[in-house]
Scaffold this motif. Structure first.
Motif, short mmCIF file in Angstrom:
data_model
loop_
_atom_site.label_atom_id
_atom_site.label_comp_id
_atom_site.label_asym_id
_atom_site.label_seq_id
_atom_site.Cartn_x
_atom_site.Cartn_y
_atom_site.Cartn_z
N MET A 1 3.82 -1.92 8.67
CA MET A 1 3.61 -0.87 7.91
C MET A 1 4.85 0.15 8.04
O MET A 1 5.12 0.75 7.03
CB MET A 1 2.24 -0.05 8.45
CG MET A 1 0.83 -0.71 8.06
SD MET A 1 -0.21 -0.20 8.64
CE MET A 1 -0.40 1.50 7.85
N PHE A 2 5.21 0.43 9.32
CA PHE A 2 6.16 1.26 9.38
C PHE A 2 7.63 0.56 8.81
O PHE A 2 8.34 1.64 8.40
CB PHE A 2 6.54 1.45 11.07
CG PHE A 2 7.61 2.32 11.42
CD1 PHE A 2 7.51 3.63 11.24
CD2 PHE A 2 9.11 1.80 11.73
CE1 PHE A 2 8.76 4.39 11.56
CE2 PHE A 2 10.08 2.39 11.57
CZ PHE A 2 9.92 3.97 11.82
N ALA A 3 7.77 -0.56 9.06
CA ALA A 3 9.00 -1.32 8.38
C ALA A 3 9.02 -1.03 6.91
O ALA A 3 9.95 -0.63 6.13
CB ALA A 3 9.07 -2.62 8.76
N ASP A 4 7.81 -0.99 6.23
CA ASP A 4 7.97 -0.94 4.63
C ASP A 4 8.33 0.65 4.53
O ASP A 4 8.70 0.86 3.38
CB ASP A 4 6.46 -1.26 4.17
CG ASP A 4 6.18 -1.15 2.64
OD1 ASP A 4 7.02 -1.28 2.02
OD2 ASP A 4 4.89 -0.64 2.27
N PHE A 5 7.53 1.41 5.05
CA PHE A 5 7.58 2.90 5.01
C PHE A 5 9.04 3.35 5.14
O PHE A 5 9.46 3.93 4.58
CB PHE A 5 6.66 3.69 5.99
CG PHE A 5 7.27 4.97 6.53
CD1 PHE A 5 7.15 5.97 5.37
CD2 PHE A 5 7.59 5.45 7.79
CE1 PHE A 5 7.60 7.32 5.88
CE2 PHE A 5 8.09 6.25 8.06
CZ PHE A 5 8.29 7.46 7.34
N TRP A 6 9.69 2.83 6.26
CA TRP A 6 11.18 3.26 6.51
C TRP A 6 12.01 2.53 5.58
O TRP A 6 13.11 3.12 4.95
CB TRP A 6 11.37 3.06 8.01
CG TRP A 6 12.78 3.77 8.10
CD1 TRP A 6 13.68 3.23 8.63
CD2 TRP A 6 12.83 5.26 8.32
NE1 TRP A 6 14.63 4.34 9.09
CE2 TRP A 6 14.01 5.43 8.66
CE3 TRP A 6 12.02 6.21 8.19
CZ2 TRP A 6 14.73 6.70 8.83
CZ3 TRP A 6 12.64 7.60 8.30
CH2 TRP A 6 13.80 7.72 8.68
N ILE B 1 0.77 -1.21 0.10
CA ILE B 1 0.10 -0.11 0.06
C ILE B 1 0.81 1.19 -0.01
O ILE B 1 0.49 2.29 -0.76
CB ILE B 1 -1.03 -0.02 1.29
CG1 ILE B 1 -2.11 -0.96 1.25
CG2 ILE B 1 -1.53 1.38 1.64
CD1 ILE B 1 -3.02 -0.56 0.04
N PHE B 2 2.02 1.20 0.82
CA PHE B 2 2.75 2.38 0.64
C PHE B 2 3.29 2.71 -0.55
O PHE B 2 3.62 3.93 -0.87
CB PHE B 2 3.78 2.22 1.80
CG PHE B 2 4.61 3.53 2.13
CD1 PHE B 2 4.04 4.66 2.79
CD2 PHE B 2 6.07 3.74 1.63
CE1 PHE B 2 4.79 5.74 3.04
CE2 PHE B 2 6.77 4.86 1.63
CZ PHE B 2 6.03 6.05 2.32
N GLU B 3 3.75 1.59 -1.35
CA GLU B 3 4.47 1.84 -2.79
C GLU B 3 3.14 2.70 -3.52
O GLU B 3 3.53 3.31 -4.40
CB GLU B 3 4.73 0.57 -3.18
CG GLU B 3 6.21 0.01 -2.56
CD GLU B 3 6.54 -1.34 -3.17
OE1 GLU B 3 7.56 -1.22 -4.05
OE2 GLU B 3 5.84 -2.45 -3.05
N GLY B 4 2.05 2.07 -3.29
CA GLY B 4 1.09 2.79 -4.03
C GLY B 4 0.92 4.28 -3.72
O GLY B 4 0.68 4.98 -4.62
#
Length: 422
Positions: free
Chosen positions: A308-313, A78-81
């Motif tokens: 989610m934070f791991a993907d974001f960072w 989702i964060f990539e989106g």
């Protein structure tokens, strides 16, 4: 390579065996605050707002299905989106996840501790809260998603049996219950209606669904049908749970003639009402269900939002979503897990600083509109293959969802502003 999706036509009972991430996201999203708001609405307006709960369940199914469909169809997180939409989602999400985690960590620990403190009145609440946070930390730190899912399922079973059992004991009037399915707005019920339709079932934790799909091994469009069954079944269960709480509010609380506190203490007040009406056994059983609901939310956030934070960072640092640091039990995951657990313990001692509370309220009110609005371009463009893009009715549902959440956000922001100057 991801596991092949099961053939659900071979044996209907196998559909129940694939239920997993949806149940986790639904259980995580229904916490003490949802239980209290549902009880209060039921006690104030009877069954008149029952229809709003059903609308809310349908909207959450649409929203979570959209998030899951994007992940499976695009092969991206989702964060990539969000990042494909420009820089602004990053600038929004970065302060949100930091401030939200700091405040929520303290809230989750206290809420989970409250039913235990009621059972053990001699033990300080803050001590129990710290222990609950540490237990959640250990369970998530040393276990992978598969174990975490089983723990959550057990907690859901407890809370479901207890709350649905209470609704059955309360024996609601069937004609009154059916009348509640007719849309209407009693006087002064607009805010409660919005809360029932838009506020039940989580905010940021809805986005965790896409990450739990990945940890489950559902990472290909072949899992689309399974995902949809999983999501729908989970929110049907959530709907039954919330309706049961609503029934308790409309019958037991209303008949007792008490006014429940608007915060988590309202659940402890309900415990006293249940003990007076049905005896200590029912009161204690409700405390156990209260704990199960709160602790499932705590460990759900400890796991899902840390993912989610791991993907974001990891994205910010230029690492792909499949890098070990961006996955479960990677260093970014564990950093946020610690952030959720230890800094919030300070708030248990000094209270919640007003500036943080205001920032938390503002960002929280704006998150669901942010999610609904961003899903529209993500699911209507070449970011996903044509066959998995929105149908016209899905777009209508997402627009309605976005408008509803914007209205709810305006009410929440207005409440924050009034609180500042009152």
């Amino acid at each position: 390579m991801a596991n092949a999706a099961p053939d659900l036509t071979a044996e209907p009972r196998k559909k129940w065996k694939v239920i997993g991430p949806g149940l986790v996201v639904a259980a995580t999203g229904v916490g003490a605050a949802d239980m209290v708001s549902t009880l209060v609405a039921g006690s104030m307006f009877g069954f008149a707002l029952l229809w709003a709960i059903i609308v809310g369940v349908i909207l959450k199914i649409v929203l979570v299905e959209g998030a899951g469909r994007y992940v499976l169809a695009s092969g991206k997180t989702i964060f990539e989106g969000w990042r494909s939409l420009g820089r602004w989602p990053v600038w929004y999400f970065a302060p949100y996840i930091i401030i939200w985690g700091f405040i929520y960590g303290a809230t989750a620990m206290v809420t989970t501790a409250m039913p235990i403190a009621a059972l053990l009145p001699g033990v300080p609440l803050n001590l129990i809260a710290v222990i609950c946070g540490l237990v959640g930390l250990v369970l998530v730190w040393f276990n992978r998603y598969a174990v975490f899912e089983k723990i959550t399922a057990a907690l859901v079973g407890i809370m479901f049996v207890v709350i649905v059992g209470l609704a059955i004991i309360a024996a609601p009037s069937l004609p009154d219950l059916l009348a509640g399915l007719v849309p209407r707005l009693p006087g002064d019920s607009v805010l409660y209606t919005l809360a029932m339709a838009g506020g039940i079932g989580g905010t940021i934790t809805l986005v965790a669904y896409g990450y739990w799909l990945r940890e489950k091994g559902w990472s290909h469009p072949s899992w689309m049908r399974v995902m949809r069954i999983d999501n729908t079944m989970a929110y049907v269960i959530t709907g039954i749970f919330v309706i049961s709480m609503f029934i308790v509010g409309a019958t037991v609380v209303a008949e007792a003639g008490v006014t429940l506190s608007a915060d988590s203490k309202g659940l402890l007040q309900l415990t006293d009402v249940l003990k007076d009406k049905y005896g200590d056994v029912i009161g204690v059983a409700f405390l156990i269900g209260f704990f199960a609901a709160s602790f499932s939310s705590l460990i759900g956030v400890w796991n899902g939002v840390s993912l989610m934070f791991a993907d974001f960072w990891g994205n910010v640092r230029g690492k792909g979503p499949d890098h070990k640091d961006s996955r479960e039990n990677g260093k970014y995951f564990r950093f946020y897990l610690l952030w959720l657990t230890f800094p919030p313990m300070l708030l248990l001692l000094i209270g919640k600083p007003i500036a943080l509370v205001i920032a938390y309220g503002v960002l929280g009110a704006l998150f669901l509109p942010f999610l609904a609005i961003t899903l529209l371009p993500m699911l209507n463009t070449d970011r996903v293959p044509k066959e998995w893009r929105n149908k016209w009715y899905t777009n209508v549902a997402l627009v309605i969802t976005a408008v509803l959440f914007i209205c709810l956000a305006i009410y929440k922001l207005a409440d924050i502003i009034v609180g500042l100057f009152s």
